[in-house]
Design an enzyme around this catalytic site. Sequence first.
Site, PDB file in Angstrom:
ATOM      1  N   GLU A   9       0.821  -1.226   0.000  1.00  0.00           N
ATOM      2  CA  GLU A   9       0.000   0.000   0.000  1.00  0.00           C
ATOM      3  C   GLU A   9       0.846   1.263   0.000  1.00  0.00           C
ATOM      4  O   GLU A   9       0.378   2.326  -0.391  1.00  0.00           O
ATOM      5  CB  GLU A   9      -0.981  -0.005   1.184  1.00  0.00           C
ATOM      6  CG  GLU A   9      -0.482   0.555   2.496  1.00  0.00           C
ATOM      7  CD  GLU A   9       0.652  -0.249   3.112  1.00  0.00           C
ATOM      8  OE1 GLU A   9       1.310   0.272   4.001  1.00  0.00           O
ATOM      9  OE2 GLU A   9       0.899  -1.403   2.689  1.00  0.00           O
ATOM     10  N   ASP A  82      -0.817  -3.491   4.564  1.00  0.00           N
ATOM     11  CA  ASP A  82      -0.588  -3.684   6.000  1.00  0.00           C
ATOM     12  C   ASP A  82      -1.476  -4.793   6.574  1.00  0.00           C
ATOM     13  O   ASP A  82      -2.617  -4.979   6.142  1.00  0.00           O
ATOM     14  CB  ASP A  82      -0.858  -2.383   6.752  1.00  0.00           C
ATOM     15  CG  ASP A  82       0.260  -1.368   6.558  1.00  0.00           C
ATOM     16  OD1 ASP A  82       1.349  -1.762   6.084  1.00  0.00           O
ATOM     17  OD2 ASP A  82       0.046  -0.182   6.865  1.00  0.00           O
ATOM     18  N   ASP A  84      -3.709  -5.404   8.752  1.00  0.00           N
ATOM     19  CA  ASP A  84      -4.802  -5.004   9.626  1.00  0.00           C
ATOM     20  C   ASP A  84      -6.059  -4.837   8.788  1.00  0.00           C
ATOM     21  O   ASP A  84      -6.065  -5.147   7.593  1.00  0.00           O
ATOM     22  CB  ASP A  84      -4.455  -3.726  10.390  1.00  0.00           C
ATOM     23  CG  ASP A  84      -4.093  -2.554   9.465  1.00  0.00           C
ATOM     24  OD1 ASP A  84      -4.384  -2.629   8.250  1.00  0.00           O
ATOM     25  OD2 ASP A  84      -3.523  -1.562   9.955  1.00  0.00           O
ATOM     26  N   GLU A  86      -7.640  -2.143   7.704  1.00  0.00           N
ATOM     27  CA  GLU A  86      -7.488  -1.187   6.602  1.00  0.00           C
ATOM     28  C   GLU A  86      -6.723  -1.829   5.446  1.00  0.00           C
ATOM     29  O   GLU A  86      -7.078  -1.665   4.275  1.00  0.00           O
ATOM     30  CB  GLU A  86      -6.755   0.065   7.089  1.00  0.00           C
ATOM     31  CG  GLU A  86      -7.556   0.947   8.024  1.00  0.00           C
ATOM     32  CD  GLU A  86      -8.785   1.542   7.355  1.00  0.00           C
ATOM     33  OE1 GLU A  86      -8.654   2.098   6.255  1.00  0.00           O
ATOM     34  OE2 GLU A  86      -9.868   1.466   7.954  1.00  0.00           O
ATOM     35  N   TYR A 298       5.207  -4.552  12.955  1.00  0.00           N
ATOM     36  CA  TYR A 298       4.077  -3.680  12.620  1.00  0.00           C
ATOM     37  C   TYR A 298       3.560  -2.966  13.858  1.00  0.00           C
ATOM     38  O   TYR A 298       3.377  -3.579  14.916  1.00  0.00           O
ATOM     39  CB  TYR A 298       2.960  -4.502  11.978  1.00  0.00           C
ATOM     40  CG  TYR A 298       1.885  -3.644  11.367  1.00  0.00           C
ATOM     41  CD1 TYR A 298       2.200  -2.687  10.413  1.00  0.00           C
ATOM     42  CD2 TYR A 298       0.557  -3.785  11.745  1.00  0.00           C
ATOM     43  CE1 TYR A 298       1.215  -1.885   9.849  1.00  0.00           C
ATOM     44  CE2 TYR A 298      -0.436  -2.995  11.185  1.00  0.00           C
ATOM     45  CZ  TYR A 298      -0.091  -2.040  10.234  1.00  0.00           C
ATOM     46  OH  TYR A 298      -1.057  -1.249   9.688  1.00  0.00           O
ATOM     47  N   ARG A 300       0.723  -1.211  14.516  1.00  0.00           N
ATOM     48  CA  ARG A 300      -0.698  -1.098  14.873  1.00  0.00           C
ATOM     49  C   ARG A 300      -1.160  -2.463  15.368  1.00  0.00           C
ATOM     50  O   ARG A 300      -1.491  -3.340  14.570  1.00  0.00           O
ATOM     51  CB  ARG A 300      -1.529  -0.616  13.688  1.00  0.00           C
ATOM     52  CG  ARG A 300      -1.209   0.812  13.286  1.00  0.00           C
ATOM     53  CD  ARG A 300      -2.164   1.351  12.225  1.00  0.00           C
ATOM     54  NE  ARG A 300      -1.826   2.720  11.895  1.00  0.00           N
ATOM     55  CZ  ARG A 300      -1.011   3.074  10.904  1.00  0.00           C
ATOM     56  NH1 ARG A 300      -0.459   2.143  10.141  1.00  0.00           N
ATOM     57  NH2 ARG A 300      -0.747   4.347  10.662  1.00  0.00           N
ATOM     58  N   HIS A 344      -1.053 -10.548  15.044  1.00  0.00           N
ATOM     59  CA  HIS A 344       0.085  -9.626  15.151  1.00  0.00           C
ATOM     60  C   HIS A 344       0.926  -9.975  16.367  1.00  0.00           C
ATOM     61  O   HIS A 344       0.439 -10.540  17.338  1.00  0.00           O
ATOM     62  CB  HIS A 344      -0.400  -8.175  15.330  1.00  0.00           C
ATOM     63  CG  HIS A 344      -1.242  -7.693  14.206  1.00  0.00           C
ATOM     64  ND1 HIS A 344      -1.951  -6.516  14.269  1.00  0.00           N
ATOM     65  CD2 HIS A 344      -1.507  -8.212  12.990  1.00  0.00           C
ATOM     66  CE1 HIS A 344      -2.612  -6.332  13.141  1.00  0.00           C
ATOM     67  NE2 HIS A 344      -2.359  -7.354  12.360  1.00  0.00           N
TER      68      HIS A 344
END
Length: 757
Positions: A9, A82, A84, A86, A298, A300, A344
């Site tokens: 992204e 990513d 997650d 999003e 990562y 988040r 994660h």
Amino acid sequence: MSKPLVIVESPTKVKTIKKYLGDQYNVASTVGHIKDLPAKELGIEVEQGFNPKYVTIPGKQKVIKALKTAAGDATDIYLAPDPDREGEAIAWHAAEVLKKKGRQFHRVLFHELTQNAVKQALSRPEALNENRYKAQQTRRILDRLVGYQISPILWKKVKYGLSAGRVQSVAVRMICERERAIHAFEPEEYWSITARLKAGSPPEFEAKLAKHKGKKITIPDEITAMQIRDALADADFVVDKITKKTVRRRPYPPFTTSKLQQEAIRKLRFSAKKAMTVAQQLYEGVDLGGETVGLITYMRTDSTRISAEAAGEAKDLILQRHGKDYALSKPRFFANKNWTQDAHEAIRPTSVFNTPEKISKFLSKDQMALYQLIWQRFVASQMAEALIDQKSIAIAAAGYQLTASGSTVKFPGFLALYQSADDTLAAESNKEKGQLPEMTEKETLALQKLEPKQHFTAPPPRFSEATLVKELEENGIGRPSTYAAILSTIREKGYVELLKGYFHPTELGFIITDLLVENFPDILNVDFTAKLENDLDKVESDEQEAGDLLRQFYELFEQRLLSAAENMLSVKGLGLPTGFKCPECGKEARIKVGKNGPFLACEGYPDCTWSRNYTRTEKGAIEPVEPAEIESDGEVCEKCSRPMVVKQGRYGEFLACSGYPECKHTRSLHSGGPATSTGVTCPEEGCNGEIMERKSRRGKIFYGCSRYPDCTFALWDKPVDRQCPECGAPYLVEKETKKEGLVIKCAQKGCGYKEKG
């Protein structure tokens, strides 16, 4: 046959991934989201099961074309945005635009950007996660329903351009409620008595009065304090009991997103937004002398999980640096609160052997500070517990009991490497108390000084960024990945201010919150919002149907919308009640909102034109601000030749005749000469003025309403008396640039209409 394509992204990742993968793959970027709900409409087909109408984001057509070119006739596309929700949405939309017969899509999760991690992730691709995508889409739909349907009501009732948000409005409410608790707080007096004592060996130490005849004591006033002081002045102070124990302190888990934000705010003085920006840089990679390396996992995540490999690497480093006393026999793992994010890991260094001192020359000051915080917290999490010797002394004197306590570090363990902001404060507090001397029970102590001291109870503290993030997390409001955006948005919208590190609600924040709480009590309810977040987690874990969640939400929300559109009090019209009487006519002065913000105006308008800016006292009471009259520099009234004075009105400063009320002549403060009509009617609602060409005090041409100061509409660009063919705005503007020459364009934000002049 084209090479397999890897899609990320962020454009900054492309170079790093290409270097890791060599010539085996093509790599391209979506440059963030490529599709979203339309900006100028709701974009949700409510009656058709809340079906979202996604459109290509303006400007992303070139990105999509580049993705298609990069894909060529490749049969395998690896979607690696990513890891997650999003990122999952970006992956789904990328798959949609690249869909082709015979082409397969694989989801790849890069939890860290190192060569081994990237290659391993590509060797073990997954299927696209439909439930994770549904959870993101459901959140987006909920936020759109709230924002796009409440905001227009606020435009109509309060002021154009305001916004409401499902999570941001709850955060503002928390700040407003805390401020009102401070306003309502009444301090209570109490006293303490401290004795400075001397034992048989140094040093002297302090003990505080705690009990009387075995019961906890409260000293309400000076008279009581002095009576106790007199009773203690001639008493024998005898050591009644000595308690010693050794306490084990476990280290903190590695950082989650919210804990990283809180610690970065408190220890590094970063904002939440800055902490996340710098963490993103560390995750995406830093050039370490010719090799770009992702330095952290990562950033988040709600998870405190770490891999066994990472724990083993930490043990090796601890043995090298600190010795076997500081290392664990087996790794320490931490339980997670939110298992839906357990894919994660916690935020940790990708390699503990990239020590802060080793790579400091490659990092900026901010990158170094944040990396060191993450590195130390993770390594410390795998170190031995600290051993703290604690000693407390109970001292008897004339039926009263005093206490003193102290602590020393017997074995530092993890504290040798990392102390949190709380640890630092505790250490400073212990240092101020001083060390306790060696004593024995029944030992008589010598009184050196008795000090009664007056205190007052304190109001609840205002939220700092760190404490607001903590409060949001503890109440389940939003998710850690959204906190930085929430804190930025509520400031940018003018609902709160950050003054000396603490949030203060603005008057606009109070007004919006009160209206929303009255008309949408469920949406602004902390428990309701937290339940929605849990329901979104259930959508991701396939325990909740997205459609059912949306229907349940909208059934009540639609009723609230219809009621608010009809019944929400209009701040533009009637205004908010204040209980304050107009000093000119005795009617109530109400809060209204103008171009320059909230102000007081008499409810008897237009018969009574009294209005004032206002402020609030420490107790929250409204206090009008009387305008100061300043004589202008040589300006005289055109009608009666008296001096003109500068006055403050609801729309800002203006010139008025000093002979008021006999002469009521006023003039714009900024009209630097005669005004020329443009022939364009002022577009402000309810204003019948005309847009005039004027000169500012510095000689620059601008265009403002002829009814100034009653109307403050103004433009720098010349208005054109034509309606915009795209958005229907009542006027266009002329603008000349070196690149485009003279163009005629729409001045409304978000409308891109333009034509050659």
